[in-house]
Design an enzyme around this catalytic site. Structure first.
Site, PDB file in Angstrom:
ATOM      1  N   GLU A 121       7.898  18.017 -25.736  1.00 28.39           N
ATOM      2  CA  GLU A 121       7.320  18.400 -24.436  1.00 28.39           C
ATOM      3  C   GLU A 121       7.970  19.682 -23.911  1.00 28.39           C
ATOM      4  OE1 GLU A 121       4.777  16.922 -22.667  1.00 28.39           O
ATOM      5  OE2 GLU A 121       4.524  15.107 -23.856  1.00 28.39           O
ATOM      6  N   HIS A 126       5.654   8.999 -28.487  1.00 32.64           N
ATOM      7  CA  HIS A 126       4.691   9.886 -27.824  1.00 32.64           C
ATOM      8  C   HIS A 126       4.955  11.349 -28.186  1.00 32.64           C
ATOM      9  CE1 HIS A 126       2.048  11.480 -24.735  1.00 32.64           C
ATOM     10  NE2 HIS A 126       3.043  12.155 -24.207  1.00 32.64           N
ATOM     11  N   ARG A 180       0.810  -1.240   0.000  1.00 33.62           N
ATOM     12  CA  ARG A 180       0.000   0.000   0.000  1.00 33.62           C
ATOM     13  C   ARG A 180       0.835   1.277   0.000  1.00 33.62           C
ATOM     14  NH1 ARG A 180      -3.015  -2.778   3.993  1.00 33.62           N
ATOM     15  NH2 ARG A 180      -4.666  -3.998   3.007  1.00 33.62           N
ATOM     16  N   HIS A 219      -2.062  16.584 -26.616  1.00 33.92           N
ATOM     17  CA  HIS A 219      -2.082  15.184 -26.199  1.00 33.92           C
ATOM     18  C   HIS A 219      -3.343  14.438 -26.619  1.00 33.92           C
ATOM     19  CE1 HIS A 219       1.449  16.261 -23.985  1.00 33.92           C
ATOM     20  NE2 HIS A 219       1.541  15.080 -23.413  1.00 33.92           N
TER      21      HIS A 219
END
Lengths: 360, 360
Positions: free
Chosen positions: A185, A265, A121, A248
């Site tokens: 980017e 990308h 977790r 995007h």
């Protein structure tokens, strides 16, 4: 040698980003942020042979060090890969004091960060991004996750790293095409929120293409600072953070249409930013000259400036309808009010889209 | 009919717990907390035939409703099951406004909550727990996750529900052995932080075993309130929250030794609480009579009061060393300073453990 240090301000989850040369081998810096006795170093089979030993040496002897080497490539950013990481980490008996260290590009960072978010977790996580794209994109924002056959990044978590070390020496082993994809980017940040940086890029892009270190460090620092400012205002992506998605929504449609991995990308985002800029110009928000200057900048960076031939407006409509940013059936797109100021709109008409593609 | 409403106070992530009869069919209450047009109802093949239609009717018509029915059982609390949920949810085109609804016991709640935590990096989640154990345990705390072959709950997230609806009518279809297992956790709350409730249980356990609704609602409310108080003080389990693990470190060792599913979780916890109580008495913190009263109470609830025959102190040592709560090699155990006041210790000696098992 640290050239820049940036503090991402997120209250309890604040962390530093260091930018400079030789950081992967900087034992003092690494050990300052990895205090525990247990480390899981995750990398891929391209990056590990180049840099893993340098990091392991800097980490020094620990109670437990597990090195996980993933196969390189976006197609391995899956829930199955996550499962294989957990198999290794549990077999080696890591407890919740362990630190996951991601050494690689965006895929390694996203998968490792998500593994750290979920392991028992949530355990500590340090990023060592080795591609320009991951240095300026995944270093800030805390987004982690994996893909699903039906969509990118559909499964994940927000999990902030304890520190990010950006070693620009790693860019010397980066293929030119990937450097360009990262520049997409970088160019985005100027467009959405920093007109001064955009002007700097118009002057200095040749220095970046020539791999001048001071220029690279400066561009990375300004990109991360822009993203940090946006994320600090909106950690969980309720509002203003959406401007980071300039190009995007179009870009994801291109990636999905071509099949992941055909277009990088950043390449898809570059073409998407041109489409967003054209839409903004058609609304009279930015000038036609701004669009032309952007196209020239992207060409200098060896990036595509139009969608792949054969992709129709209908293809875009279908693929964009499946985007995470579609709320209640309305397509949301990031446009430019001016250079250095982005805004999110949900009122782009079918006519506007049709004209965009007939003109492009 | 709502008998009790409890507010779990976690700042932005605060949520209500409703306890009463007929809540699964209470359309107004359900729809108040599931505002979006998309719902994913996750259940299992035991609970779904009994209650899914009632919930679907109460939810009414929506843009998108996906019902996922998992096979019943802890052995399906895996990363694979999570993947299958995502396959269904993505195939049906749910976006990030969807709400995951967990209808079932702890396994359904943990898997569904984890799926909600990860789907598109986090969507809303509502719990409809149908077992006593899940009503008093998983309703509060936000722990979600799945098991790994090498350990329980090793992969997961903290993700708070928007609301929890506890319909005590569902307890009428719960096997008696599972009711008892739930009572183990109810009894735990009195021991660790509510001496008044412990005294109430010594008087009222027969009413619970007889399924008296007012008594059940009261016991559930007091259990949830105890857990909520502990969790509010320590949402991410840094400190005081550890007292919720009374009996659990021993209990997990028993479950692992026997193989998951042989002993129910609550049964293992019951035997573990007796061991913790004996250790506490050996230190002079609680009286021998307290231990005897606890054993009598657990017996009344038809719960085991000793580990399985054939499990040695060496078995416990080995299995407990692998527990998440082991930090830097030191075994941490929850003991009782007095009835109603627990504490975490990390100084239990090998001798103490050996004497515990020779005496038991």
């Amino acid at each position: 040698m640290i050239a820049h240090t940036l503090h991402v301000d997120l209250g309890e989850r604040s962390y530093p980003i260091y930018i400079g040369r030789g950081l992967l081998g900087n034992a003092e810096l690494l050990c300052r942020h990895i205090g525990g006795k247990q480390v899981v170093l995750v990398s891929n089979d391209t990056v590990a042979p180049l840099y893993a030993q340098r990091v392991l040496d800097a980490l020094g002897p620990r109670e437990r060090v597990t090195e996980v080497v993933l196969p390189d490539g976006e197609q391995h950013k899956t829930l199955d890969t996550l499962g294989r990481i957990f198999d290794r980490v549990l077999a080696d008996g890591h407890n919740r004091t362990t630190t996951f260290v991601a050494l690689g590009g965006g895929v390694v960072g996203d998968v490792t960060g998500f593994a750290a978010a979920c392991y028992q977790r949530g355990v500590d996580f340090v990023q060592l991004p080795t591609t320009l794209l991951s240095q300026v994109d995944s270093s800030v924002g805390g987004k982690t996750g994996v893909n699903h056959a039906l969509g990118k990044n559909m499964i994940g978590a927000f999990h902030q790293p304890r520190a990010v070390l950006i070693d620009i020496d790693t860019l010397h082993t980066l293929p030119g095409r990937e450097l360009s994809a990262g520049l997409a980017e970088v160019i985005k940040y100027g467009l959405i929120c920093d007109a001064g940086f955009h002007a700097w890029l118009l002057d200095n892009l040749p220095r970046l293409m020539a791999m001048e270190e001071a220029a690279l460090a400066e561009a990375i620092e300004r990109s991360c600072a822009s993203k940090a400012a946006v994320v600090a205002a909106d950690e969980r992506e309720g509002g203003v953070r959406a401007i980071l998605n300039l190009g995007h929504t179009f870009g994801h449609a291109i990636e999905t249409h071509q099949g992941y991995g055909e277009w990088l990308h950043g390449e898809a985002v570059a073409a998407g930013m041109v489409l967003a800029a054209r839409l903004s110009a058609a609304r009279g928000w930015i000038a036609g000259d701004d669009v032309e200057a952007l196209i020239a900048l992207l060409r200098q960076a060896k990036l595509p400036v139009a969608p792949p031939t054969g992709m129709s407006v209908a293809d875009f409509r279908t693929l964009m309808a499946r985007d995470k940013k579609v709320l209640d059936g309305r397509l949301r797109l990031v446009l430019l009010r001016e250079i250095g100021a982005a805004t999110v709109v949900d009122d782009v008409s079918d006519d506007e889209l049709a004209q965009l593609f007939s003109a492009a």
